[in-house]
Motif scaffolding. Structure first.
Motif, PDB file in Angstrom:
ATOM      1  N   ALA A  91     -60.588  51.902 -81.628  1.00 10.34           N
ATOM      2  CA  ALA A  91     -61.198  50.598 -81.892  1.00 10.34           C
ATOM      3  C   ALA A  91     -60.869  49.607 -80.786  1.00 10.34           C
ATOM      4  CB  ALA A  91     -60.743  50.070 -83.246  1.00 10.34           C
ATOM      5  N   ILE A  92     -59.649  49.661 -80.264  1.00  8.78           N
ATOM      6  CA  ILE A  92     -59.289  48.778 -79.150  1.00  8.78           C
ATOM      7  C   ILE A  92     -60.183  49.065 -77.943  1.00  8.78           C
ATOM      8  CG2 ILE A  92     -57.497  48.307 -77.434  1.00  8.78           C
ATOM      9  CD1 ILE A  92     -55.452  48.486 -79.710  1.00  8.78           C
ATOM     10  N   ALA A  93     -60.368  50.341 -77.648  1.00  5.12           N
ATOM     11  CA  ALA A  93     -61.234  50.705 -76.522  1.00  5.12           C
ATOM     12  C   ALA A  93     -62.675  50.258 -76.766  1.00  5.12           C
ATOM     13  CB  ALA A  93     -61.173  52.209 -76.289  1.00  5.12           C
ATOM     14  N   ALA A  94     -63.136  50.386 -77.999  1.00  2.00           N
ATOM     15  CA  ALA A  94     -64.516  50.022 -78.323  1.00  2.00           C
ATOM     16  C   ALA A  94     -64.749  48.516 -78.229  1.00  2.00           C
ATOM     17  CB  ALA A  94     -64.872  50.508 -79.720  1.00  2.00           C
ATOM     18  N   ARG A  95     -63.717  47.700 -78.481  1.00  7.98           N
ATOM     19  CA  ARG A  95     -63.884  46.250 -78.449  1.00  7.98           C
ATOM     20  C   ARG A  95     -63.698  45.679 -77.041  1.00  7.98           C
ATOM     21  NH1 ARG A  95     -65.256  48.201 -82.106  1.00  7.98           N
ATOM     22  NH2 ARG A  95     -64.542  48.112 -84.269  1.00  7.98           N
TER      23      ARG A  95
ATOM     24  N   LEU B 218     -66.711  39.705 -82.112  1.00  6.61           N
ATOM     25  CA  LEU B 218     -65.762  40.756 -82.485  1.00  6.61           C
ATOM     26  C   LEU B 218     -65.811  41.090 -83.970  1.00  6.61           C
ATOM     27  CD1 LEU B 218     -62.724  39.770 -80.250  1.00  6.61           C
ATOM     28  CD2 LEU B 218     -63.942  41.960 -80.194  1.00  6.61           C
ATOM     29  N   LYS B 219     -65.902  40.072 -84.822  1.00  5.61           N
ATOM     30  CA  LYS B 219     -65.935  40.336 -86.258  1.00  5.61           C
ATOM     31  C   LYS B 219     -67.153  41.177 -86.626  1.00  5.61           C
ATOM     32  CE  LYS B 219     -66.008  38.182 -90.820  1.00  5.61           C
ATOM     33  NZ  LYS B 219     -65.979  36.903 -91.599  1.00  5.61           N
ATOM     34  N   ALA B 220     -68.322  40.819 -86.079  1.00  2.37           N
ATOM     35  CA  ALA B 220     -69.544  41.560 -86.390  1.00  2.37           C
ATOM     36  C   ALA B 220     -69.449  43.003 -85.907  1.00  2.37           C
ATOM     37  CB  ALA B 220     -70.748  40.870 -85.756  1.00  2.37           C
ATOM     38  N   GLU B 221     -68.861  43.230 -84.743  1.00  3.37           N
ATOM     39  CA  GLU B 221     -68.718  44.596 -84.236  1.00  3.37           C
ATOM     40  C   GLU B 221     -67.754  45.402 -85.102  1.00  3.37           C
ATOM     41  OE1 GLU B 221     -68.190  45.567 -80.254  1.00  3.37           O
ATOM     42  OE2 GLU B 221     -70.021  44.543 -79.579  1.00  3.37           O
ATOM     43  N   LYS B 222     -66.704  44.755 -85.568  1.00  4.67           N
ATOM     44  CA  LYS B 222     -65.764  45.442 -86.452  1.00  4.67           C
ATOM     45  C   LYS B 222     -66.471  45.883 -87.722  1.00  4.67           C
ATOM     46  CE  LYS B 222     -61.623  44.562 -89.258  1.00  4.67           C
ATOM     47  NZ  LYS B 222     -60.564  43.585 -89.604  1.00  4.67           N
TER      48      LYS B 222
ATOM     49  N   PRO C 169     -57.054  45.762 -83.243  1.00  4.29           N
ATOM     50  CA  PRO C 169     -58.093  45.949 -82.220  1.00  4.29           C
ATOM     51  C   PRO C 169     -58.777  44.644 -81.811  1.00  4.29           C
ATOM     52  CG  PRO C 169     -58.219  47.699 -83.836  1.00  4.29           C
ATOM     53  CD  PRO C 169     -57.266  46.678 -84.384  1.00  4.29           C
ATOM     54  N   GLU C 170     -59.132  43.819 -82.796  1.00  4.87           N
ATOM     55  CA  GLU C 170     -59.806  42.569 -82.482  1.00  4.87           C
ATOM     56  C   GLU C 170     -58.829  41.547 -81.889  1.00  4.87           C
ATOM     57  OE1 GLU C 170     -61.965  45.144 -84.549  1.00  4.87           O
ATOM     58  OE2 GLU C 170     -60.251  44.213 -85.560  1.00  4.87           O
ATOM     59  N   VAL C 171     -57.602  41.525 -82.378  1.00  3.76           N
ATOM     60  CA  VAL C 171     -56.609  40.593 -81.833  1.00  3.76           C
ATOM     61  C   VAL C 171     -56.265  40.972 -80.398  1.00  3.76           C
ATOM     62  CG1 VAL C 171     -54.334  39.565 -82.157  1.00  3.76           C
ATOM     63  CG2 VAL C 171     -55.721  40.137 -84.147  1.00  3.76           C
ATOM     64  N   GLU C 172     -56.216  42.268 -80.112  1.00  4.11           N
ATOM     65  CA  GLU C 172     -55.969  42.712 -78.738  1.00  4.11           C
ATOM     66  C   GLU C 172     -57.095  42.258 -77.811  1.00  4.11           C
ATOM     67  OE1 GLU C 172     -54.066  44.427 -75.536  1.00  4.11           O
ATOM     68  OE2 GLU C 172     -53.269  44.266 -77.574  1.00  4.11           O
ATOM     69  N   ALA C 173     -58.346  42.379 -78.280  1.00  3.57           N
ATOM     70  CA  ALA C 173     -59.481  41.919 -77.480  1.00  3.57           C
ATOM     71  C   ALA C 173     -59.413  40.411 -77.255  1.00  3.57           C
ATOM     72  CB  ALA C 173     -60.790  42.308 -78.153  1.00  3.57           C
ATOM     73  N   LEU C 174     -59.020  39.670 -78.286  1.00  2.00           N
ATOM     74  CA  LEU C 174     -58.862  38.227 -78.157  1.00  2.00           C
ATOM     75  C   LEU C 174     -57.787  37.888 -77.130  1.00  2.00           C
ATOM     76  CD1 LEU C 174     -59.296  35.283 -79.059  1.00  2.00           C
ATOM     77  CD2 LEU C 174     -57.727  35.725 -80.964  1.00  2.00           C
TER      78      LEU C 174
ATOM     79  N   LEU D 113     -52.556  62.128 -91.016  1.00  3.76           N
ATOM     80  CA  LEU D 113     -52.464  60.677 -91.140  1.00  3.76           C
ATOM     81  C   LEU D 113     -51.973  60.048 -89.832  1.00  3.76           C
ATOM     82  CD1 LEU D 113     -52.982  58.482 -93.236  1.00  3.76           C
ATOM     83  CD2 LEU D 113     -50.590  58.676 -93.935  1.00  3.76           C
ATOM     84  N   PHE D 114     -51.007  60.677 -89.184  1.00  5.52           N
ATOM     85  CA  PHE D 114     -50.540  60.180 -87.881  1.00  5.52           C
ATOM     86  C   PHE D 114     -51.674  60.204 -86.867  1.00  5.52           C
ATOM     87  CE2 PHE D 114     -49.181  61.325 -83.579  1.00  5.52           C
ATOM     88  CZ  PHE D 114     -48.415  60.219 -83.246  1.00  5.52           C
ATOM     89  N   ASP D 115     -52.359  61.346 -86.764  1.00  6.03           N
ATOM     90  CA  ASP D 115     -53.449  61.468 -85.789  1.00  6.03           C
ATOM     91  C   ASP D 115     -54.554  60.457 -86.071  1.00  6.03           C
ATOM     92  OD1 ASP D 115     -52.143  63.546 -84.510  1.00  6.03           O
ATOM     93  OD2 ASP D 115     -53.218  65.121 -85.610  1.00  6.03           O
ATOM     94  N   ALA D 116     -54.882  60.259 -87.352  1.00  2.00           N
ATOM     95  CA  ALA D 116     -55.937  59.313 -87.714  1.00  2.00           C
ATOM     96  C   ALA D 116     -55.526  57.878 -87.404  1.00  2.00           C
ATOM     97  CB  ALA D 116     -56.271  59.460 -89.192  1.00  2.00           C
ATOM     98  N   THR D 117     -54.259  57.557 -87.623  1.00  2.00           N
ATOM     99  CA  THR D 117     -53.781  56.208 -87.335  1.00  2.00           C
ATOM    100  C   THR D 117     -53.895  55.894 -85.855  1.00  2.00           C
ATOM    101  OG1 THR D 117     -52.249  56.266 -89.222  1.00  2.00           O
ATOM    102  CG2 THR D 117     -51.793  54.656 -87.478  1.00  2.00           C
ATOM    103  N   VAL D 118     -53.398  56.791 -85.034  1.00  2.00           N
ATOM    104  CA  VAL D 118     -53.419  56.562 -83.587  1.00  2.00           C
ATOM    105  C   VAL D 118     -54.849  56.527 -83.053  1.00  2.00           C
ATOM    106  CG1 VAL D 118     -52.779  57.568 -81.357  1.00  2.00           C
ATOM    107  CG2 VAL D 118     -51.108  57.492 -83.220  1.00  2.00           C
ATOM    108  N   SER D 119     -55.661  57.487 -83.451  1.00  2.00           N
ATOM    109  CA  SER D 119     -57.018  57.546 -82.907  1.00  2.00           C
ATOM    110  C   SER D 119     -57.882  56.388 -83.395  1.00  2.00           C
ATOM    111  CB  SER D 119     -57.676  58.882 -83.263  1.00  2.00           C
ATOM    112  OG  SER D 119     -57.850  59.021 -84.668  1.00  2.00           O
ATOM    113  N   THR D 120     -57.692  55.953 -84.642  1.00  2.00           N
ATOM    114  CA  THR D 120     -58.479  54.838 -85.171  1.00  2.00           C
ATOM    115  C   THR D 120     -58.126  53.538 -84.469  1.00  2.00           C
ATOM    116  OG1 THR D 120     -58.749  55.874 -87.336  1.00  2.00           O
ATOM    117  CG2 THR D 120     -59.009  53.488 -87.235  1.00  2.00           C
ATOM    118  N   VAL D 121     -56.843  53.242 -84.367  1.00  2.81           N
ATOM    119  CA  VAL D 121     -56.417  51.983 -83.749  1.00  2.81           C
ATOM    120  C   VAL D 121     -56.773  51.966 -82.262  1.00  2.81           C
ATOM    121  CG1 VAL D 121     -54.413  50.592 -83.112  1.00  2.81           C
ATOM    122  CG2 VAL D 121     -54.600  51.531 -85.426  1.00  2.81           C
ATOM    123  N   ARG D 122     -56.403  53.002 -81.538  1.00  5.12           N
ATOM    124  CA  ARG D 122     -56.665  53.005 -80.091  1.00  5.12           C
ATOM    125  C   ARG D 122     -58.152  53.121 -79.792  1.00  5.12           C
ATOM    126  NH1 ARG D 122     -51.599  56.833 -77.984  1.00  5.12           N
ATOM    127  NH2 ARG D 122     -49.989  55.634 -79.079  1.00  5.12           N
TER     128      ARG D 122
END
Length: 281
Positions: free
Chosen positions: A221-225, A233-237, A5-10, A210-219
């Motif tokens: 967080a990307i949307a949130a950043r 970014l680090k502080a928000e994470k 998520p943070e690398v995508e924002a970067l 686990l699949f649903d949690a993986t997708v929703s957590t990663v995507r």
């Protein structure tokens, strides 16, 4: 550790701010960061940046000829210095306690891009390549849960019926790209799966969670950043974590105390009630 998520924002920030700028000069301050000795970063002077993208936890700066790939490693990051910006000090100049720069890239328009590493040992790597697939770690990357094409079948193949702890699989870049220690804790908490559970022990319902949690957590967080300045970014994470780094706090779901677990050279934070039937691991 930087995660997708943070690398995508970067990468998106660099695509917007660095594209079209010429690399005017390069100063490598830590030569251990250079991973392509026959093509050192100093040779990039005169090239123009045409875009930026993410590959797992790696950032590619596309150039008019080839690419510069920055493997962020465990403590790597980038600093964008803009003397004309009306922004906090750590966005316009490096503060005294900032991580040291390993290399600086002077860009047209009076901008400077620094690559930094906050660790006690150099984990960041600089690769000058014709194609990002020339970087061994990128060529081995598994499917990325952030991709719209990522499917349950991709996830099932990553898990298999392996006698390996699911936390380790979530962080294994050859199986699933982009996830590290922090987001694996968050995924497992949301899925209500203990970090020491072996993939072979998951029933169908747990694997689906686990699949649903993986997708929703990663995507999620990307949307949130999206749009967050890269120096924040680090502080928000950290602020967004429910269990990771929250040892001793109350679980936001059930109120039980979040515990820390160290195993096989790794660590995890988890909720005993949500993830292990109320029993500490």
């Amino acid at each position: 550790m930087p995660e997708s998520p943070e690398v995508e924002a970067l990468a998106r920030f660099l695509a917007a701010e660095a594209s079209g700028r010429e690399i005017r000069d390069v100063d490598v301050l830590e030569f251990r960061a250079i991973k392509t000795r026959s093509r050192p970063p100093e040779g990039l002077a005169g090239r123009t940046i045409t875009g930026a993208s993410r590959h797992g936890k790696h950032v590619e700066l596309a150039l008019d000829d080839g690419s510069l790939v920055v493997s962020l490693g465990r403590h790597g990051w980038m600093r964008w210095l803009d003397p004309q910006a009306d922004a906090p000090a750590d966005h316009t100049a490096a503060p005294d306690d900032a991580p040291p720069a390993l290399a600086t890239f002077g860009l047209s328009g009076d901008r400077t891009l620094e690559v930094t590493d906050a660790g006690d040992w150099v984990s960041l790597g600089l690769h000058v390549v014709g194609d990002p697939a020339e970087v061994p770690a990128i060529s081995k990357l598994g499917p990325d849960p952030a991709d719209a094409e990522f499917t349950r079948d991709d996830f099932a193949r990553a898990l298999g019926r392996r006698r390996k702890q699911v936390k380790a699989i979530l962080q294994e870049q050859e199986s699933l790209a982009g996830i590290g220690n922090a987001y694996s804790d968050e995924i497992l908490h949301l899925a209500k799966v203990a970090p020491v559970t072996h993939a072979s022990a998951l029933d169908e319902a747990a694997a689906d969670r686990l699949f649903d949690a993986t997708v929703s957590t990663v995507r999620g967080a990307i949307a949130a950043r999206e749009g967050t300045p890269i120096h924040l970014l680090k502080a928000e994470k950290v602020a967004a974590m429910r269990v990771h780094g929250r040892t001793g706090d109350a679980c936001p779901v059930c109120g039980d105390t979040i515990l820390d677990l160290t195993f096989s050279g790794a660590s995890a934070q988890y909720c005993p009630t949500c993830q292990n039937g109320g029993r500490p691991l």
